[in-house]
Structures are given as structure tokens and as C-alpha cells.
Scaffold this active site. Structure first.
Site, PDB file in Angstrom:
ATOM      1  N   HIS A   1       0.859  -1.188   0.000  1.00 21.47           N
ATOM      2  CA  HIS A   1       0.000   0.000   0.000  1.00 21.47           C
ATOM      3  C   HIS A   1       0.896   1.239   0.000  1.00 21.47           C
ATOM      4  O   HIS A   1       1.892   1.275   0.710  1.00 21.47           O
ATOM      5  CB  HIS A   1      -0.889  -0.008   1.251  1.00 21.47           C
ATOM      6  CG  HIS A   1      -1.935   1.060   1.261  1.00 21.47           C
ATOM      7  ND1 HIS A   1      -1.651   2.385   1.497  1.00 21.47           N
ATOM      8  CD2 HIS A   1      -3.266   0.994   1.050  1.00 21.47           C
ATOM      9  CE1 HIS A   1      -2.778   3.088   1.434  1.00 21.47           C
ATOM     10  NE2 HIS A   1      -3.773   2.273   1.163  1.00 21.47           N
TER      11      HIS A   1
ATOM     12  N   CYS B   1      -3.832   2.065  -4.342  1.00 22.29           N
ATOM     13  CA  CYS B   1      -4.739   2.935  -3.600  1.00 22.29           C
ATOM     14  C   CYS B   1      -4.750   4.266  -4.345  1.00 22.29           C
ATOM     15  O   CYS B   1      -3.859   5.094  -4.162  1.00 22.29           O
ATOM     16  CB  CYS B   1      -4.288   3.111  -2.159  1.00 22.29           C
ATOM     17  SG  CYS B   1      -5.351   4.271  -1.271  1.00 22.29           S
TER      18      CYS B   1
ATOM     19  N   HIS C   1      -7.752   0.184  -3.914  1.00 25.49           N
ATOM     20  CA  HIS C   1      -8.694   0.977  -3.121  1.00 25.49           C
ATOM     21  C   HIS C   1      -9.209   2.072  -4.032  1.00 25.49           C
ATOM     22  O   HIS C   1      -8.460   2.943  -4.456  1.00 25.49           O
ATOM     23  CB  HIS C   1      -7.996   1.586  -1.902  1.00 25.49           C
ATOM     24  CG  HIS C   1      -7.469   0.572  -0.935  1.00 25.49           C
ATOM     25  ND1 HIS C   1      -6.691   0.897   0.137  1.00 25.49           N
ATOM     26  CD2 HIS C   1      -7.625  -0.775  -0.881  1.00 25.49           C
ATOM     27  CE1 HIS C   1      -6.382  -0.193   0.817  1.00 25.49           C
ATOM     28  NE2 HIS C   1      -6.931  -1.220   0.214  1.00 25.49           N
TER      29      HIS C   1
ATOM     30  N   ASP D   1     -13.430   3.000  -0.026  1.00 29.27           N
ATOM     31  CA  ASP D   1     -12.527   3.409   1.036  1.00 29.27           C
ATOM     32  C   ASP D   1     -12.873   4.822   1.458  1.00 29.27           C
ATOM     33  O   ASP D   1     -13.271   5.651   0.630  1.00 29.27           O
ATOM     34  CB  ASP D   1     -11.089   3.343   0.485  1.00 29.27           C
ATOM     35  CG  ASP D   1     -10.040   3.281   1.579  1.00 29.27           C
ATOM     36  OD1 ASP D   1     -10.416   3.144   2.756  1.00 29.27           O
ATOM     37  OD2 ASP D   1      -8.852   3.362   1.239  1.00 29.27           O
ATOM     38  N   HIS D   2     -12.704   5.074   2.743  1.00 26.15           N
ATOM     39  CA  HIS D   2     -12.874   6.435   3.266  1.00 26.15           C
ATOM     40  C   HIS D   2     -14.165   7.078   2.770  1.00 26.15           C
ATOM     41  O   HIS D   2     -14.150   8.164   2.198  1.00 26.15           O
ATOM     42  CB  HIS D   2     -11.683   7.323   2.887  1.00 26.15           C
ATOM     43  CG  HIS D   2     -10.385   6.788   3.412  1.00 26.15           C
ATOM     44  ND1 HIS D   2      -9.191   7.413   3.222  1.00 26.15           N
ATOM     45  CD2 HIS D   2     -10.104   5.682   4.140  1.00 26.15           C
ATOM     46  CE1 HIS D   2      -8.232   6.703   3.789  1.00 26.15           C
ATOM     47  NE2 HIS D   2      -8.755   5.638   4.348  1.00 26.15           N
TER      48      HIS D   2
ATOM     49  N   TYR E   1     -14.368   4.861   7.893  1.00 25.78           N
ATOM     50  CA  TYR E   1     -14.969   3.562   7.596  1.00 25.78           C
ATOM     51  C   TYR E   1     -16.451   3.476   7.956  1.00 25.78           C
ATOM     52  O   TYR E   1     -16.903   2.492   8.523  1.00 25.78           O
ATOM     53  CB  TYR E   1     -14.158   2.441   8.260  1.00 25.78           C
ATOM     54  CG  TYR E   1     -12.839   2.287   7.567  1.00 25.78           C
ATOM     55  CD1 TYR E   1     -12.721   1.445   6.473  1.00 25.78           C
ATOM     56  CD2 TYR E   1     -11.737   3.056   7.924  1.00 25.78           C
ATOM     57  CE1 TYR E   1     -11.519   1.336   5.785  1.00 25.78           C
ATOM     58  CE2 TYR E   1     -10.536   2.960   7.244  1.00 25.78           C
ATOM     59  CZ  TYR E   1     -10.441   2.090   6.170  1.00 25.78           C
ATOM     60  OH  TYR E   1      -9.273   1.992   5.481  1.00 25.78           O
TER      61      TYR E   1
END
Lengths: 394, 394
Positions: free
Chosen positions: B233, B271, B298, B349-350, B366
Site C-alpha cells: 500500500h 490505492c 482501493h 474506502d474512506h 470507515y
């Protein structure tokens, strides 16, 4: 495509502040508190507009201005109701509300047998069980001639359903069918429903088309004059129910309607979930063929079951309906119209009840989270479709 | 693309029964209760797997097996920690968990300054304010040499921020930076954080790359042997923080990493939200260039602010990042790999905190509903992208 959200007004469990978080910008609503057929005053319309605007939204589309039963039945009294309908159109136009969705479903509006049908993932969906409807028709309603309206196979499978159902199940189906789903303005007892149906005795598809044309010829003139677009919603489900003819169920019906009054003010709501219940309705072809007369679209999906006249609401992008194909046609048309042409508005519809929807009062078919999920799927499709049309997805 | 969902284990406010309703099929989780660096036993791995499976899901990806600080710092003690890391890889493989996401961010994991930044629509988002971080660095942490690490313009604008901030605001930023965000395994007091940073004194990008390569050369051999894919990541945010070099921030970094140990087991987590914070990272080009070594992605979006080193989390399909372009590359790669090749897994994500997220405990970044919305958008994009690649969106 303008993203909209159906809102049932101040009593809706979903607030306009919720709606703002869904990425919808336009509100689809109606003045449900005004009795069917009566005029919507400028004052009442303005009040609802102000409610929308105070939440940072605006009233984009009326769904629906209800059509009085006398109009659908073609009674002599219809002219008075049509005059009132026209006055409502003028008042909406005066306030700047320029699109009206309506339907021509006789006696009963949209119809389901299960409002909380459990899905494998833990959510619930609306469902229409053809056997349950036929059983209700024949052995609860005891409609004269009902058996003759069903195929022998249907009579047999409905019998099996009826004999296997508990009293509670039969009662639940009865209540669900008669209570009227949100947006429909009628609800009945069994006896009242018998009478409502009997009022259509002798009507044929031809006579119902005549009644619709009579109505259209009068309202479309007014709509055209004041700059309002009428967008008729199809029958849901798109086939005759309880022996009464329905006339906005198929591609041929839509073609007939557009030809009957060939004005740009006489348009369609392409509810792909409704039309798409019939395997013989190619909704992508409809979107293509009728593109210049489509102003509003309900983007959702249904899935036919083993019994092809039964269906349930599917994930918006994962049912029998080719949502990508439909969005492609709508976006193409939007590009053809350019900035000067009429907008194309869409909304998600009949979302699954998911997560917090399951523990909160939820208007059947209109849960908050399930619909937001459907709208998000559609927004993703639209974004990529636009890129595809730019030649950017090779 | 396999749709997955990050789950923090039995203590997560989001349950696996919730996850099933999001249309995700795979779970992304880690054994957060095992101290950093210690071996994950087959027993503990199996227990988590059974939890996932009892909910009708499966453990698809580990995020993350944390890398011990001694490894990142290149200490003599690292070999023992690497041995343990390799044992964890073997144990995961034995249980059939075949993908591991990890990162090499020194001292601090992912970093934000606001966890509930109000959005115009009523929801909230994560935000990174470069002035707040610089002000914390210089005048709360009082890191030696901090001013020299910032541009004169940054020092000036951070000063303005600091002088305008209330004690509460400064305290909130301090707590947010030091508490560690979910998935990061460290949290600090100011004094502890000073020490953690000081432990990296003298490290350069070159020495940190050396430390990473030393680690990779050992673990990738094992991963390859047991059929596990490692997917690193990137740094979040993708630039040096507090004077410590970060080495997984750019396209050049990713290229270096893949070349350093040229094994299919040495792969990337793309990501896009992290890489995309830098305008000089073209994430679509990265997806194209590194396609055969991307195993996990992501998919979210960030938006740079007027100050281009500050950013907030955007709507997944409406930020600085070209999600359609990225999905196009991932789907193309998926088609190249065919059924026999390794899968490509993605997760949202997020997410924004939206609707019921706002009134429920929510792990920062999350929330349940906001992430489901993001995943729905991505699913819509994917569906249409597939049609575009079929030549069906002309």
C-alpha cells in the site's frame, strides 16, 4: 441526466435533509393532501416549492397529478374534471414546475403482493406473485368471470398457492393489494374494490384508449401553451389486472400514445422497471425509438421468476433490465438536445430495504438507503457511459 | 473485479451481516489483537476465517500484516522480525488466505487532521490540512529542524493557521495526528512521538529503500514459494512527513519497488486515493503500466484544495481521480488474466459519513453507508466499462 428523488412531502419518513445527502438535486413530489381531481392552487404549489427550496433543493417534477376515475371511465362528468386538471397544469406552470408524471391505471395503481420479501443478503424487496394475485381475484374477491380471465395453468397453480397459504398469508396479500401503495390515491375494502372494478364493466382496450385520447387531446393543448411536459407513467405491472384493460403497458401502447397526440408536450416517463417486467418489451429499443419524447425515467430493475408473470425488484444494475443500454440511449439523447433542449430527469426507484432501512418506518418501495444505493449505481453507470460515448472506453 | 469490504473484526461497529448487504463478497481484515511483529498462528487465522464464513463471506485479503519498526529502520534485530513475518505468511497460506496488503510508512500510518469535516450536503469527510500539520510539527511537537523542512510560504501560512486556531482546535489536530487512524497499530503521546521520529534520524530515501529491499528480498521468496501475493500500500499522504523519508509515494517509487524484486509475488495495492493526492501521479497511467502486478485496489477519490497540499475525501466518482480510467485499466487486465490468472480485488474506502452514519459510532473513514454508496458507484462504473470494452458504448 438530472438526478431526482421522490419525496412524499412533510410526512415522509425521509427528510429533505436526507435527500441532499443522496446526490439528488431535484425533488419529485405531489400534493397528496388535495383530493383526487381537485385543483392545485398556486398557493399550495408555492408552499411545497418553498419547502424544497429551504432544503437547498427544488421541485423538478410532479409525480403525479392524479387522473380522476370519471376521466378514465369516460363518463359525461369528465369534462369538469379535465377542466380542473388543466387549471392545475396552468398553476404549476405559473410557479415554474414544468414536468408532470401521471398514469392511466384504472381502479388500482401500482400493485405488489409482498412488501418485505426477504433477500438472501438480509435485505428485503417488493415482490409480485402472480399466483397470489390470481387466487385473490378468484377466491377472495370472487370476481364474476375471474376464472375465465386466467389460463387453466394459472387457475391450477393459484389453487396450489391458495390451498398452501395460511389465513395470515391470504390476509396479508389482501391487505397489500387493497391498501394502495404509496402514490396511489385509492384504498379499498373488498366490497368497495368489487364496485370499483364493476364500474369498468364493458370497457375494452379500444374504449380505454379512446378515453385516454379524449383526455390527452384536451390537456396537451394546455400543456403546450404553458410550456409543461406531460410524461405518462406505464402500468405497473404492465398487463391487465382483474379483468380491466390497461393501455400503457407495451412498446406498441407507447407508440400509439405518442402518435395519438403528436405534440412534444405529450411525452413518456420511461419506467424501465415497469415496462421491463414483460419480456416482450425491449426497453433499450424503447429508449432509442422514443428518445425525443422521453423526459423522465425511473431506473430500476426487476427480475422475472421461474413463473415468468411473477417478479421481484432486483438490484438496480443486476436484473432483467439492461440499465447500461438504457442510460446509453438517454445520454445520447441528452447530447442531441444540448443545453437548450428539455432536460432528462431520472430517479432510482423501489430500492431494497437495507441496513438502517430495516429498523425504521419505511414507505413501501421507498426506503432511504436502498434507493441511495440504486442512485449511486446509476450515477456510476452514467459517468462511464459518457466516457464510452466520448470514445474513451476502447 | 472482486468486491471486498474492510472489516476491523468483532469489535467493528459494522457487522458482517451489514457487509453482506453491501454487495461485497470478500472480507479484508487483520488480526489487530496480535502485537505488531508477532506471528499469526494458524489457530487465530482459522478463527477469523470461520467468523467470516459463518456470515456467508470469506477472508479474501489481509490488510495489513504490520511491518515491525525495526525492519523499517533497518536495525540488526530485523532478521528475527522478518522470520516471524515469513512464518505469518506461511500460516496464512496454509489457511488459504493468499493476498497480503502491507505498507512501509515509518512511525506514523495514514494521517488526517479532520475526521468529521462538514460537507455542504450535511455529511462529513476526512480532511488533511497541510497548514495544521506543519503548525503541529513546528510549534506543538517542536521537532528540531522542522522549520527548515518547510518552505517559507508554508511556515507563514501555518503561522496564520496556528495564530487563528483555538486551543481546542490545536488539541483536536494533535489528538487526531497522534491517536493513529484505524489500521495503524501505533498511537503516541507527544513525547513518545518525538522519540519515534528521532529513531529515524539520519535515514535518507536511499537508506529507507535499502531497508525495504532487504525486507522484500526475504519475504517475497517465501510468498512465492507458498503462493501468496504481497501488495504494498502506498504512503498516505504520499509525501515525507515530519522529516522522515517515505519511499512508496510516486510512480517512480512503485516502479523501483517492482524492479527491486521482480517476482509476481511482489505486487501493488493501487490505492488511487493515496497516490492521487499528488498531481504528478497519473494513476491511470500507473494502472496501465503496472497492471500485471496490481492485485488489490482501493477505489476512492480525493480533491486537492486551494492549498494543493491540503485535500479532503471526495465522492468516489467525483474527485481529482479518474476512477473510470482506472477501472478501465483494471478490467482490461482482468480480461487479459482470464479465469486462471490471479483475481483483482477492490474495495471502496474512506466513505463520507452520511445519514445514519452520522448518529452512530463510526470508525474514522470507515462508515457503513458512505462506503456502501462508494462501492455502488464503482459497481456501476465497472458494469458500464465492461460494456464499453465489448464495443457496446459507441
Amino acid at each position: 441526466m438530472e438526478k431526482t428523488w421522490r419525496w412524499y412531502g412533510p410526512k415522509d419518513a425521509v427528510t429533505l435533509s436526507d435527500v441532499r445527502q443522496t446526490d439528488a438535486t431535484g425533488v419529485v413530489t405531489a400534493l397528496h393532501h388535495i383530493p383526487n381531481g381537485e385543483v392545485w392552487s398556486v398557493e399550495e404549489i408555492s408552499k411545497r416549492q418553498a419547502e424544497c427550496e429551504s432544503a437547498g433543493l427544488y421541485w423538478s417534477i410532479v409525480e403525479s397529478v392524479p387522473v380522476h376515475e370519471d376521466i378514465r371511465r369516460g363518463l359525461d362528468t369528465r369534462d369538469g374534471w379535465i377542466d380542473k386538471y388543466c387549471e392545475t397544469i396552468r398553476n404549476l406552470a405559473e410557479c415554474g414546475v414544468d414536468m408532470i408524471c401521471y398514469n392511466f391505471m384504472p381502479a388500482l395503481d401500482w400493485t405488489r403482493t409482498d412488501l418485505d420479501w426477504p433477500l438472501p443478503n438480509g435485505g428485503t424487496a417488493l415482490r409480485y406473485d402472480a399466483d397470489a394475485v390470481a387466487a385473490f381475484d378468484m377466491w377472495v374477491l370472487e370476481r364474476p368471470g375471474a376464472e375465465a380471465d386466467h389460463t387453466p395453468e394459472r387457475v391450477a397453480s393459484a389453487r396450489t398457492w391458495f390451498d398452501g397459504a395460511t389465513a395470515d398469508e391470504i390476509d396479508r396479500v389482501t391487505r397489500t393489494l387493497l391498501a394502495g401503495l404509496p402514490g396511489s390515491e385509492e384504498s379499498y375494502t373488498v366490497e368497495e374494490f368489487r364496485e370499483a372494478l364493476a364500474a369498468y364493466d364493458g370497457q375494452t382496450h379500444e374504449s380505454m384508449r379512446g378515453n385516454l385520447k379524449y383526455f390527452l387531446e384536451r390537456i396537451i393543448l394546455v400543456a403546450e401553451e404553458v410550456g409543461v411536459r406531460m410524461a405518462i407513467h406505464p402500468d405497473d405491472p404492465p398487463f391487465d389486472l382483474f379483468g380491466i384493460p390497461r393501455v400503457v403497458s407495451t412498446m406498441a401502447d407507447a407508440q400509439w400514445l405518442l402518435d395519438a397526440v403528436p405534440s412534444p408536450a405529450n411525452g413518456l416517463t420511461l419506467c424501465v422497471g415497469s415496462y421491463g417486467v414483460r419480456a416482450d418489451n425491449d426497453v433499450v429499443e424503447m429508449a432509442r425509438r422514443f428518445a425525443d419524447r422521453i423526459y423522465f425515467s425511473h431506473l430500476r430493475s426487476t427480475r422475472r421468476e421461474e413463473d415468468p408473470e411473477s417478479f421481484h425488484e432486483a438490484v438496480h444494475i443486476d436484473g432483467d433490465i439492461d440499465i447500461v443500454g438504457v442510460v446509453r440511449e438517454l445520454v445520447k439523447e441528452e447530447r442531441r438536445r444540448g443545453d437548450e433542449g428539455p432536460r432528462i430527469s431520472v430517479r432510482s426507484d423501489h430500492g431494497h430495504r437495507l441496513l438502517d432501512d430495516l429498523t425504521r418506518d419505511s414507505t413501501p418501495g421507498y426506503p432511504l438507503i436502498g434507493r441511495m444505493k440504486g442512485l449511486a449505481e446509476v450515477r456510476g453507470v452514467e459517468l462511464a457511459v459518457n466516457r464510452g460515448l466520448d470514445g474513451d472506453l476502447a
